[in-house]
Enzyme design. Structure first.
Site, PDB file in Angstrom:
ATOM      1  N   ASN A  32       0.837  -1.194   0.000  1.00 58.35           N
ATOM      2  CA  ASN A  32       0.000   0.000   0.000  1.00 58.35           C
ATOM      3  C   ASN A  32       0.876   1.251   0.000  1.00 58.35           C
ATOM      4  O   ASN A  32       1.591   1.510   0.973  1.00 58.35           O
ATOM      5  CB  ASN A  32      -0.905   0.028   1.238  1.00 58.35           C
ATOM      6  CG  ASN A  32      -1.621   1.362   1.388  1.00 58.35           C
ATOM      7  OD1 ASN A  32      -2.609   1.626   0.717  1.00 58.35           O
ATOM      8  ND2 ASN A  32      -1.114   2.230   2.260  1.00 58.35           N
ATOM      9  N   GLU A  33       0.857   1.980  -1.095  1.00 57.19           N
ATOM     10  CA  GLU A  33       1.447   3.320  -1.233  1.00 57.19           C
ATOM     11  C   GLU A  33       2.963   3.369  -1.082  1.00 57.19           C
ATOM     12  O   GLU A  33       3.529   4.452  -0.928  1.00 57.19           O
ATOM     13  CB  GLU A  33       0.774   4.320  -0.277  1.00 57.19           C
ATOM     14  CG  GLU A  33      -0.694   4.535  -0.597  1.00 57.19           C
ATOM     15  CD  GLU A  33      -1.356   5.624   0.236  1.00 57.19           C
ATOM     16  OE1 GLU A  33      -0.717   6.126   1.179  1.00 57.19           O
ATOM     17  OE2 GLU A  33      -2.522   5.977  -0.044  1.00 57.19           O
ATOM     18  N   ASP A  34       3.637   2.240  -1.169  1.00 56.90           N
ATOM     19  CA  ASP A  34       5.101   2.277  -1.063  1.00 56.90           C
ATOM     20  C   ASP A  34       5.732   2.934  -2.290  1.00 56.90           C
ATOM     21  O   ASP A  34       6.783   3.580  -2.180  1.00 56.90           O
ATOM     22  CB  ASP A  34       5.655   0.863  -0.865  1.00 56.90           C
ATOM     23  CG  ASP A  34       5.319   0.314   0.514  1.00 56.90           C
ATOM     24  OD1 ASP A  34       4.581   0.988   1.254  1.00 56.90           O
ATOM     25  OD2 ASP A  34       5.772  -0.791   0.848  1.00 56.90           O
TER      26      ASP A  34
ATOM     27  N   SER B  34      -0.370  -0.796  -4.672  1.00 54.41           N
ATOM     28  CA  SER B  34      -1.572   0.026  -4.791  1.00 54.41           C
ATOM     29  C   SER B  34      -1.260   1.389  -4.192  1.00 54.41           C
ATOM     30  O   SER B  34      -1.011   1.492  -2.988  1.00 54.41           O
ATOM     31  CB  SER B  34      -2.748  -0.620  -4.060  1.00 54.41           C
ATOM     32  OG  SER B  34      -3.920   0.163  -4.186  1.00 54.41           O
TER      33      SER B  34
END
Length: 844
Positions: free
Chosen positions: A431-433, A486
């Site tokens: 998530n959002e890395d 994502s």
């Protein structure tokens, strides 16, 4: 040769602060699984951290180490049997001792561990089992110091969290507290066996015609010795009836059989067909004796993510059993900060809420945990698709060899554990890395395809998402689609709206755009977007103890909202759109109106875009739920009380829905002038797989009088496009020099003679409108022991009629717009006949 037996070690445990040496320091543990915060509360050593400022009073727990102990009784064991201690989850740095001998050291909360203790239990009948849990917060800080050259860029929490395989939200997030749990967070068992079935899985091939399906069933054996008499009998049952059976002799520790199923019953997401589950069982037998049996439920279906070039860029949508599915749904965070608090029943209630709200997909967010089996079982049974993140969130993770090894073991364990669930249709790396990589300016050359090179950059975590995790998914669940992150799309900037998925936070965060234009801000699949709202008053009363603190800007309310700049952001959207208020109950309601409107504008427009060559493949709002009683983006609060946005989303996701909207006029710009004309559009969206015919009506109703100010538009025999959008009016025009008074556009849709959908477009902003003297009537028209029916009518348009949420009371609809000449009906269950139905609407 002994049959498999297991003993759940849930009682008889004691715990203490590891550094306390006095014998009286030991305290009883009510039940395992548990975490230390629960056990401290049970012993009166800790106040409820969810109330008031108690989270601060619980901070000392975060910096402690803990020891759990149990006297273990040796079970009856036949000769040739093995005794194994099985730990389904230890949080997190655990040193397990048996009779003061170390038998296991673990450092990954997301893995299960098994230890052979046969020899250790040889002597005596009683043994001391101890588990020391080292302080994860301090260990993380030590690990970070050991690698000062790594770039520890991150959002949320202490960056040191990335060094530890523990639920990342425990370090605090922008919707949750800092509660560093420790303990036996999942079940622990003592198993006795000579041979067991260590795994059961299937590979399913569905014929394109759906007339036949082949099922390959596999088992893996773990044995003291592989006796040649071993046989594995496989059976498949449907609705309790056996439909197939086969037997195999294990070869090299595995057994395999093939089944062919004629006219299979397929697994579908809810709303598209039955979510049929077959039961697959494997029974290990030797000389007519059943030694072990394992059973799993599976679904026969195909699932794919369709990515193909088109006029909008490259598509990103889900296709199940050959049917394109618009995935309207939500993101899921852990439903509690103290994970063992969540019962299977509570998980099921959450998924039932999704189904009732017509949501097709839930995204298990990467900063929480791989969820309990009961979560996925509920999704399987109720037909909710699962987008499963791996547990990496908002950071540039280090890639030490020992950490990579632990991550690989974690991924293998969880993909193998989850691979039989038909609800899981995609695994996602993080998530959002990749957004952290962009914002921190870390190296990322998409054209470099050599994984070893990635490890040498200052963004080594790419190796995890584009090499390690996809290889595990390919080995363990090869038919499940893998997506690196994502948001992510072919290595392009994560805000690119033409490819992959995107997180659209320029409403609330970022540039703080007007929510009325949300639909213009989306991409190919909108996997995060949101707007904060207060929970219902009853939830606030749970954590606000003093009456003097029950006002919108109180310290305790601020404390329970962890979002950065939350007051300024909430105030911005309130002031721009509504007449503000300072009493708490009205303020709560106004924030909920803004959230409901925001979600409606986003979902309504993006679902319409589905019909434009799948321009938008889905929308997953942030977020469905809360992990504690708080003020957040959740549309249902910690106590499962829906906010108005829940109902607004449900209406937009109706199988057949009508939409109407006028172009947005921004009054906040410099020297804004009243528009002379405004365009409007009218359309119908459908998820039905067959064409339908309907009637659509559009009325123009004065906000001040309720009268029609111009002739209504009626379209008879409208051919509704299946699984798409039917545009009815794309160039409608409102002439404000003729129709000067503020008015709503009220649309209704009939199919087979029944009203199936409504939509009302309002002049914006609401603060300019006079909502006095609406003439609203809410009338009870029938009642039974389990349900009451209310009819709702009005003389003038009413905005966002919200019924009071109470525990045990459910509404068929709420947060409704009511217009003259359109009586609406609401069914209420759980409300006593002598109870008053309380409600609120805008301007009341």
């Amino acid at each position: 040769m002994a049959a498999f037996a297991q003993y759940t070690l849930s009682t008889g445990w004691y715990f203490k602060d590891r550094d306390e040496l006095a014998s009286e320091a030991w305290m009883p543990v009510p039940v395992v699984p548990s975490v230390v915060h629960q056990d401290l509360q049970a012993n009166g050593k800790l106040k409820n951290p969810y109330v008031g400022f108690n989270e601060l009073d619980a901070r000392w727990v975060n910096e402690k180490s803990w020891t759990y102990r149990k006297i273990l009784q040796k079970p009856t064991v036949l000769a040739g049997s093995r005794i194994v201690l099985a730990f389904d989850g230890l949080d997190t740095f655990a040193k397990v001792k048996l009779d003061n001998n170390i038998i296991l050291e673990s450092s990954n909360m997301f893995q299960a561990y098994r230890v052979d203790v046969t020899k250790a239990l040889d002597c005596g009948d009683e043994h001391v089992l101890e588990i020391e849990f080292d302080c994860a917060m301090l260990r993380a800080q030590e690990l970070r110091k050991q690698d000062p050259n790594h770039n520890w860029a991150s959002f949320n929490g202490d960056p040191a969290r990335m060094s530890v395989r523990k639920a990342q939200y425990h370090w605090g997030w922008d919707w949750g507290p800092v509660l560093m749990t420790a303990g036996i967070w999942r079940a622990v068992r003592l198993e006795v066996y000579s041979t067991r079935l260590a795994d059961l899985w299937t590979e399913i091939n569905l014929d394109p015609t759906h007339k036949t399906a082949s099922i390959s069933a596999f088992t893996e054996l773990e044995s003291v010795d592989l006796d040649p008499s071993y046989k594995v009998k496989f059976t498949i049952t449907l609705h309790g009836k056996q439909i197939a059976q086969a037997e195999a002799t294990p070869q090299e520790g595995r057994a395999k059989v093939e089944f062919n199923i004629d006219q299979p019953c397929l697994w579908w997401p809810h709303g598209y067909g039955d979510s049929t589950l077959y039961e697959v069982s494997a029974s290990l037998n030797a000389d007519q004796l059943e030694l072990h049996r394992v059973t799993k439920k599976i679904g026969i279906r195909t699932a794919e993510v369709v990515q193909r070039p088109d006029k909008h860029g490259k598509s990103f949508f889900f296709r199940i059993n050959g049917v394109d599915i618009f995935c309207g749904g939500s993101c899921w965070i852990p439903a509690d900060n103290l994970l063992p608090n969540i019962s299977p029943q509570r998980y099921r209630k959450w998924i039932q809420l999704m189904v009732a709200g017509r949501q097709a997909m839930i995204r298990v967010w990467g900063g929480g945990c791989y969820e309990d089996d009961s979560f996925y079982e509920a999704c399987d049974e109720l037909g909710v698709l699962v987008w499963q993140d791996f547990m990496f969130g908002c950071g540039n993770y280090p890639t030490w060899p020992e950490l990579l090894k632990s991550i690989e073991q974690e991924a293998i364990y969880n993909v193998r554990r989850l691979r039989h669930h038909p609800s899981i249709v995609v695994y996602v790396g993080n998530n959002e890395d990749y957004q952290v990589q962009e914002q921190a300016g870390l190296e990322y050359n998409y054209e470099d395809k050599n994984p070893e090179n990635w490890l040498k950059t200052n963004f080594p975590a790419r190796y995890i998402y584009e090499e390690l995790l996809p290889s595990v998914v390919e080995r363990c669940s090869p038919k499940t689609f893998y997506h690196p992150g994502s948001p992510w799309g072919d290595g392009k900037i994560t805000s690119d709206p033409t490819v992959g998925d995107m997180h659209q936070w320029n409403v609330w965060h970022g540039t703080q755009e007007k929510y009325q234009i949300f639909d213009t801000l989306g991409g190919r699949f909108n996997s995060e977007f949101g707007m904060e709202a207060f929970p219902h008053l009853s939830t606030i009363e749970y954590f606000v103890e003093n009456e003097k603190d029950k006002y919108p800007q109180s310290h305790v309310l601020d404390f329970h909202n962890k979002a950065d700049g939350h007051e300024r952001r909430i105030a911005t959207y309130l002031v721009e759109n509504l007449r503000t208020a300072t009493d708490l109950e009205t303020y709560i309601y106004l924030t909920q109106v803004v959230q409901a409107e925001t979600m409606m504008f986003g979902y309504r427009g993006w679902r319409r875009q589905w019909g434009d060559e799948r321009h938008c493949g889905g929308a997953l709002l942030w977020q469905l739920n809360d992990c504690w009683p708080t003020i957040s983006w959740a549309i249902v609060d910690y106590f499962l009380r829906p906010k108005p946005a829940y109902y607004a989303v449900a209406r937009v996701l109706n199988p057949v829905a009508v939409g109407v909207r006028r172009e947005h006029h921004d009054w906040s710009i410099t020297h804004a002038q009243p528009p002379k004309t405004s365009k409007y559009e009218l359309w119908v969206v459908s998820s039905l797989q067959k064409p339908a015919s309907g009637k659509v009506e559009l009325r123009f109703l004065s906000v001040d009088t309720g009268r029609e100010i111009r002739e209504r538009i009626v379209r008879e025999n409208v051919d509704i496009v299946p699984n798409g959008t039917t545009n009815l009016i794309t160039d409608g025009l409102i002439d404000h020099t003729v129709d000067a008074e503020p008015h709503v556009l009220a649309a209704r849709l009939w199919v087979d003679g029944e009203i199936v959908a409504r939509d009302v477009d309002w002049p914006q902003p609401f603060k300019y409108l006079d909502f006095a003297d609406r003439g609203l009537e809410v009338k009870r028209v029938s009642e039974a022991s389990d349900q009451q029916v209310f009819q709702i009518s009005t003389e003038k348009p009413v905005k966002c009629l919200v019924f009071e949420e109470r525990d045990g009371v459910k509404f068929s609809d709420s947060a409704m717009d009511i217009v003259p000449g359109d009586v609406q009906t609401v069914k209420v269950t759980g409300l006593r006949a002598d109870e008053k139905l309380k409600y609120k609407f805008l301007g009341q």
